[in-house]
Motif scaffolding. Sequence first.
Motif, PDB file in Angstrom:
ATOM      1  N   GLN A 166      18.801 -13.480 -34.821  1.00 32.14           N
ATOM      2  CA  GLN A 166      19.576 -12.508 -34.424  1.00 32.14           C
ATOM      3  C   GLN A 166      18.642 -11.718 -33.906  1.00 32.14           C
ATOM      4  N   THR A 167      17.793 -11.213 -34.563  1.00 25.82           N
ATOM      5  CA  THR A 167      16.642 -10.207 -34.393  1.00 25.82           C
ATOM      6  C   THR A 167      15.356 -10.869 -33.789  1.00 25.82           C
ATOM      7  N   TRP A 168      14.816 -10.611 -32.600  1.00 33.39           N
ATOM      8  CA  TRP A 168      13.728 -11.483 -32.266  1.00 33.39           C
ATOM      9  C   TRP A 168      12.429 -10.398 -32.117  1.00 33.39           C
ATOM     10  N   ILE A 169      11.479 -10.741 -32.179  1.00 33.93           N
ATOM     11  CA  ILE A 169      10.062  -9.833 -32.158  1.00 33.93           C
ATOM     12  C   ILE A 169       9.240 -10.817 -31.097  1.00 33.93           C
ATOM     13  N   ALA A 170       8.671  -9.970 -30.251  1.00 36.59           N
ATOM     14  CA  ALA A 170       7.463 -10.780 -29.065  1.00 36.59           C
ATOM     15  C   ALA A 170       6.522 -10.782 -29.848  1.00 36.59           C
ATOM     16  N   ALA A 171       6.030 -12.188 -29.869  1.00 37.35           N
ATOM     17  CA  ALA A 171       4.524 -12.449 -30.499  1.00 37.35           C
ATOM     18  C   ALA A 171       3.620 -12.576 -29.675  1.00 37.35           C
ATOM     19  N   TYR A 172       3.921 -13.053 -28.186  1.00 36.88           N
ATOM     20  CA  TYR A 172       3.074 -13.326 -27.367  1.00 36.88           C
ATOM     21  C   TYR A 172       3.878 -13.231 -25.876  1.00 36.88           C
ATOM     22  N   ALA A 173       2.778 -12.860 -24.952  1.00 35.59           N
ATOM     23  CA  ALA A 173       3.356 -12.680 -23.454  1.00 35.59           C
ATOM     24  C   ALA A 173       2.105 -13.055 -22.831  1.00 35.59           C
ATOM     25  N   ASN A 174       2.764 -13.684 -21.520  1.00 34.65           N
ATOM     26  CA  ASN A 174       1.834 -14.315 -20.565  1.00 34.65           C
ATOM     27  C   ASN A 174       2.390 -13.908 -19.310  1.00 34.65           C
ATOM     28  N   THR A 175       1.528 -13.160 -18.518  1.00 33.32           N
ATOM     29  CA  THR A 175       1.915 -12.761 -17.080  1.00 33.32           C
ATOM     30  C   THR A 175       1.299 -13.391 -15.878  1.00 33.32           C
ATOM     31  N   THR A 176       0.484 -14.682 -16.319  1.00 28.71           N
ATOM     32  CA  THR A 176      -0.587 -15.339 -15.347  1.00 28.71           C
ATOM     33  C   THR A 176      -0.313 -16.853 -15.424  1.00 28.71           C
ATOM     34  N   GLY A 177       1.029 -17.439 -15.588  1.00 27.50           N
ATOM     35  CA  GLY A 177       1.335 -18.594 -15.859  1.00 27.50           C
ATOM     36  C   GLY A 177       0.966 -19.226 -14.367  1.00 27.50           C
ATOM     37  N   SER A 178       0.419 -20.672 -14.651  1.00 30.03           N
ATOM     38  CA  SER A 178      -0.083 -21.140 -13.387  1.00 30.03           C
ATOM     39  C   SER A 178       0.515 -22.905 -13.417  1.00 30.03           C
ATOM     40  N   GLY A 179       1.340 -23.150 -14.073  1.00 27.03           N
ATOM     41  CA  GLY A 179       1.799 -24.367 -13.984  1.00 27.03           C
ATOM     42  C   GLY A 179       1.119 -25.562 -14.731  1.00 27.03           C
ATOM     43  N   HIS A 180       0.294 -25.217 -15.701  1.00 23.56           N
ATOM     44  CA  HIS A 180      -0.498 -26.417 -16.127  1.00 23.56           C
ATOM     45  C   HIS A 180       0.029 -26.279 -17.754  1.00 23.56           C
ATOM     46  N   ARG A 181      -0.929 -26.343 -18.673  1.00 21.93           N
ATOM     47  CA  ARG A 181      -0.741 -26.221 -19.951  1.00 21.93           C
ATOM     48  C   ARG A 181      -1.127 -24.691 -20.449  1.00 21.93           C
ATOM     49  N   ASP A 182      -0.318 -24.158 -21.123  1.00 27.64           N
ATOM     50  CA  ASP A 182      -0.638 -22.671 -21.716  1.00 27.64           C
ATOM     51  C   ASP A 182      -0.972 -23.047 -23.134  1.00 27.64           C
ATOM     52  N   TYR A 183      -2.087 -22.388 -23.652  1.00 28.83           N
ATOM     53  CA  TYR A 183      -2.135 -22.350 -24.957  1.00 28.83           C
ATOM     54  C   TYR A 183      -1.818 -20.801 -25.750  1.00 28.83           C
ATOM     55  N   VAL A 184      -0.920 -20.862 -26.569  1.00 28.13           N
ATOM     56  CA  VAL A 184      -0.173 -19.651 -27.176  1.00 28.13           C
ATOM     57  C   VAL A 184      -0.977 -19.417 -28.321  1.00 28.13           C
ATOM     58  N   TYR A 185      -1.690 -18.329 -28.461  1.00 32.88           N
ATOM     59  CA  TYR A 185      -2.271 -17.626 -29.474  1.00 32.88           C
ATOM     60  C   TYR A 185      -1.778 -16.656 -30.246  1.00 32.88           C
ATOM     61  N   MET A 186      -1.173 -16.999 -31.438  1.00 35.14           N
ATOM     62  CA  MET A 186      -0.354 -16.135 -32.187  1.00 35.14           C
ATOM     63  C   MET A 186      -0.713 -16.217 -33.793  1.00 35.14           C
ATOM     64  N   PRO A 187      -1.790 -15.827 -34.020  1.00 32.83           N
ATOM     65  CA  PRO A 187      -2.414 -15.921 -35.593  1.00 32.83           C
ATOM     66  C   PRO A 187      -1.635 -15.245 -36.720  1.00 32.83           C
ATOM     67  N   ASP A 188      -0.858 -14.047 -36.195  1.00 24.42           N
ATOM     68  CA  ASP A 188      -0.092 -13.334 -37.197  1.00 24.42           C
ATOM     69  C   ASP A 188       1.409 -13.588 -37.118  1.00 24.42           C
ATOM     70  N   ALA A 189       1.943 -14.199 -36.216  1.00 25.21           N
ATOM     71  CA  ALA A 189       3.159 -14.488 -36.132  1.00 25.21           C
ATOM     72  C   ALA A 189       3.972 -15.330 -37.055  1.00 25.21           C
ATOM     73  N   GLU A 190       4.968 -14.985 -37.812  1.00 23.99           N
ATOM     74  CA  GLU A 190       5.715 -15.666 -38.782  1.00 23.99           C
ATOM     75  C   GLU A 190       7.093 -15.545 -38.370  1.00 23.99           C
ATOM     76  N   GLY A 191       7.880 -16.800 -38.717  1.00 23.07           N
ATOM     77  CA  GLY A 191       9.420 -16.508 -38.193  1.00 23.07           C
ATOM     78  C   GLY A 191       9.936 -18.011 -38.737  1.00 23.07           C
ATOM     79  N   ARG A 192      11.072 -18.009 -38.912  1.00 20.97           N
ATOM     80  CA  ARG A 192      11.778 -19.486 -38.925  1.00 20.97           C
ATOM     81  C   ARG A 192      12.307 -19.759 -37.841  1.00 20.97           C
ATOM     82  N   PHE A 193      12.446 -19.006 -36.623  1.00 17.39           N
ATOM     83  CA  PHE A 193      12.945 -19.729 -35.234  1.00 17.39           C
ATOM     84  C   PHE A 193      11.913 -19.072 -34.354  1.00 17.39           C
ATOM     85  N   VAL A 194      11.614 -19.902 -33.232  1.00 20.91           N
ATOM     86  CA  VAL A 194      10.793 -19.633 -31.953  1.00 20.91           C
ATOM     87  C   VAL A 194      11.739 -19.724 -30.587  1.00 20.91           C
TER      88      VAL A 194
END
Length: 95
Positions: A24-52
Amino acid sequence: MANVDWDPDAYATRYRVEVSDDAQTWIAAYANTTGSGHRDYVYMPDAEGRFVRLALEESNGDVAYGIRDVVVKPPAFSESLNDFFTAIAADAPPG
């Protein structure tokens, strides 16, 4: 903590990864503004949640978004920046 493999013809150039404990309540844990259509690696060392979820904000063109794969990695994948970059290097082809 994850990687996203995009369709090279239909990918997000701007998106967020959000987490929630109750879907119900969502928190932004990572943002990307330079997507290039390949593989994006997402670094979220402190993010916790049951849902993503991915909040897709902008695509590379007029077509929809194409996601080929999303892989959620174990916490050890990004416990530190060194661990994160070591895991990315191990995933890359030689050379």
